[in-house]
Design a protein around this motif. Structure first.
Motif, mmCIF file in Angstrom:
data_model
loop_
_atom_site.group_PDB
_atom_site.id
_atom_site.type_symbol
_atom_site.label_atom_id
_atom_site.label_comp_id
_atom_site.label_asym_id
_atom_site.label_seq_id
_atom_site.Cartn_x
_atom_site.Cartn_y
_atom_site.Cartn_z
ATOM 1 N N MET A 1 33.716 50.391 39.343
ATOM 2 C CA MET A 1 34.282 51.324 40.080
ATOM 3 C C MET A 1 33.413 52.128 40.909
ATOM 4 N N ASP A 2 33.579 52.550 42.061
ATOM 5 C CA ASP A 2 32.892 53.367 42.905
ATOM 6 C C ASP A 2 33.815 54.201 43.767
ATOM 7 N N ALA A 3 33.752 55.477 43.582
ATOM 8 C CA ALA A 3 34.432 56.563 44.392
ATOM 9 C C ALA A 3 33.821 56.870 45.642
ATOM 10 N N GLY A 4 32.575 56.249 45.817
ATOM 11 C CA GLY A 4 31.842 56.631 47.044
ATOM 12 C C GLY A 4 32.183 55.543 48.069
ATOM 13 N N SER A 5 32.718 54.448 47.655
ATOM 14 C CA SER A 5 32.830 53.290 48.557
ATOM 15 C C SER A 5 34.154 52.718 48.359
ATOM 16 N N SER A 6 34.754 51.987 49.464
ATOM 17 C CA SER A 6 36.445 51.935 49.521
ATOM 18 C C SER A 6 36.603 50.313 49.267
ATOM 19 N N LEU A 7 35.947 49.434 49.738
ATOM 20 C CA LEU A 7 36.183 47.988 49.789
ATOM 21 C C LEU A 7 36.021 47.553 48.296
ATOM 22 N N THR A 8 36.848 46.943 47.856
ATOM 23 C CA THR A 8 37.030 45.801 46.751
ATOM 24 C C THR A 8 36.584 44.575 47.165
ATOM 25 N N TRP A 9 35.129 44.439 46.367
ATOM 26 C CA TRP A 9 34.656 43.013 46.548
ATOM 27 C C TRP A 9 34.272 42.300 45.499
ATOM 28 N N PHE A 10 33.966 40.918 45.204
ATOM 29 C CA PHE A 10 33.573 40.227 44.115
ATOM 30 C C PHE A 10 32.902 39.246 44.842
ATOM 31 N N PRO A 11 31.816 38.583 43.995
ATOM 32 C CA PRO A 11 30.946 37.532 44.113
ATOM 33 C C PRO A 11 31.836 36.181 44.546
ATOM 34 N N CYS A 12 31.656 35.540 45.626
ATOM 35 C CA CYS A 12 32.669 34.580 46.040
ATOM 36 C C CYS A 12 32.000 33.423 46.593
ATOM 37 N N THR A 13 32.547 32.434 46.282
ATOM 38 C CA THR A 13 32.169 30.671 46.576
ATOM 39 C C THR A 13 31.239 30.390 45.643
ATOM 40 N N GLN A 14 31.008 29.030 45.666
ATOM 41 C CA GLN A 14 29.678 28.455 44.991
ATOM 42 C C GLN A 14 28.359 28.862 45.692
ATOM 43 N N ARG A 15 28.328 29.263 46.732
ATOM 44 C CA ARG A 15 27.296 29.566 47.582
ATOM 45 C C ARG A 15 26.974 31.052 47.704
ATOM 46 N N TYR A 16 27.392 31.708 46.566
ATOM 47 C CA TYR A 16 27.043 33.294 46.527
ATOM 48 C C TYR A 16 25.605 33.172 45.831
ATOM 49 N N ARG A 17 25.061 34.092 46.563
ATOM 50 C CA ARG A 17 23.488 34.271 46.140
ATOM 51 C C ARG A 17 23.200 35.851 46.020
ATOM 52 N N CYS A 18 22.632 36.139 45.027
ATOM 53 C CA CYS A 18 22.264 37.728 44.675
ATOM 54 C C CYS A 18 20.735 37.808 44.694
ATOM 55 N N PHE A 19 20.251 38.644 45.446
ATOM 56 C CA PHE A 19 18.599 38.819 45.574
ATOM 57 C C PHE A 19 18.165 40.099 44.625
ATOM 58 N N SER A 20 17.178 39.953 44.037
ATOM 59 C CA SER A 20 16.526 41.154 43.359
ATOM 60 C C SER A 20 17.777 41.379 42.160
ATOM 61 N N CYS A 21 18.416 40.656 41.580
ATOM 62 C CA CYS A 21 19.481 40.649 40.677
ATOM 63 C C CYS A 21 19.252 40.417 39.327
ATOM 64 N N ASN A 22 17.841 40.193 38.824
ATOM 65 C CA ASN A 22 17.627 39.753 37.835
ATOM 66 C C ASN A 22 17.342 41.008 36.687
ATOM 67 N N PHE A 23 18.735 41.293 36.305
ATOM 68 C CA PHE A 23 18.258 42.927 35.548
ATOM 69 C C PHE A 23 18.290 42.288 34.029
ATOM 70 N N GLY A 24 18.352 43.302 32.956
ATOM 71 C CA GLY A 24 17.983 43.096 31.509
ATOM 72 C C GLY A 24 18.945 42.124 31.043
ATOM 73 N N ASN A 25 20.540 42.336 31.270
ATOM 74 C CA ASN A 25 21.529 41.766 30.848
ATOM 75 C C ASN A 25 22.337 40.921 31.813
ATOM 76 N N ILE A 26 21.824 40.657 32.947
ATOM 77 C CA ILE A 26 22.142 39.702 33.977
ATOM 78 C C ILE A 26 21.261 38.607 34.461
ATOM 79 N N ASN A 27 21.859 37.428 34.619
ATOM 80 C CA ASN A 27 21.104 36.092 35.242
ATOM 81 C C ASN A 27 21.768 35.960 36.585
ATOM 82 N N ALA A 28 20.709 36.104 37.454
ATOM 83 C CA ALA A 28 21.162 36.067 38.911
ATOM 84 C C ALA A 28 21.772 34.690 39.005
ATOM 85 N N LYS A 29 21.463 33.797 38.397
ATOM 86 C CA LYS A 29 21.962 32.473 38.481
ATOM 87 C C LYS A 29 23.120 31.820 37.798
#
Length: 227
Positions: A1-29
């Motif tokens: 939840m973000d009170a500083g932005s308005s659009l609700t969005w989500f990762p979409c389609t099998q082509r979705y790519r996230c760059f620099s997203c390898n955080f401790g509890n998240i696997n970008a793949k």
């Protein structure tokens, strides 16, 4: 939840790519994504749809090159969005979808189908002040029901219209009021600090965008099929 932005969005389609997203509890793949073809109600938002103006303003029609004036038969989609946050961002296409709750269905709900992101892996529920925010799209217009309390906010005349501002009357520290000129408490018309912040963020993005994020041209090619 973000009170500083308005659009609700989500990762979409099998082509979705996230760059620099390898955080401790998240696997970008291994990020869960929404597959539009597996839902019966999503539609790409048209360029002539009034809700396209929520993100792109009233002059968005100038970007609808394939449309003939204000023709209702225009098949061109709303332009791809590019949202920047303090340390990341996302890009994709707007969808009209049904939002299902146990006691109601919000039809023609505008969401972002993000095809690529930078350091923002899992989507955002936008709670800002824009018309595309989740609360604004769910608002029934009845503010006298007694179930919700509303606080009047100050509307900033310049930058960051998604943000919530309250009028600052006084500052007290340890029970003692700090005497300050009124112009230090009232929002300024120039929004100098906000514009400085925008310049800093944009400078950072210009240095990193090309090497770490697909171009908008790539995003537009991904819209075909939405699979």
């Amino acid at each position: 939840m973000d009170a500083g932005s308005s659009l609700t969005w989500f990762p979409c389609t099998q082509r979705y790519r996230c760059f620099s997203c390898n955080f401790g509890n998240i696997n970008a793949k291994n990020i869960s994504t929404f597959i539009p073809n597996q839902s019966s109600s999503p539609k790409l938002l048209g360029c002539n749809n009034p809700k396209c103006e929520w993100l792109f303003g009233r002059n968005v029609s100038s970007q609808c090159e394939d449309c003939n004036g204000n023709s209702d038969n225009c098949a061109q989609t709303c332009p791809a969005y590019l949202l920047l946050y303090g340390s990341g961002g996302t890009s994709g296409l707007l969808l009209s979808e049904n939002l299902d709750f146990p006691d109601k269905i919000v039809s023609d709900f505008i969401v972002g189908c993000s095809l690529s992101s930078l350091r923002t892996p899992s989507g955002i529920a936008g709670f800002g002040r824009g018309p595309e925010s989740l609360p604004a799209q769910m608002d029934s217009g009845d503010r006298n029901s007694g179930t919700v309390s509303y606080t009047p906010f100050y509307k900033n005349p310049m930058a960051f219209t998604d943000y919530f501002y309250v009028t600052l009357i006084k500052i007290t520290v340890g029970g003692k009021q700090i005497r300050l000129p009124y112009n230090f408490l009232a929002p300024g018309l120039t929004a100098t600090a906000e514009l400085w912040w925008i310049r800093k963020v944009m400078t950072w993005w210009l240095k990193h965008l090309k090497s770490k994020w697909p171009t908008i041209v790539e995003v537009l090619t991904w819209k075909i099929g939405l699979s």
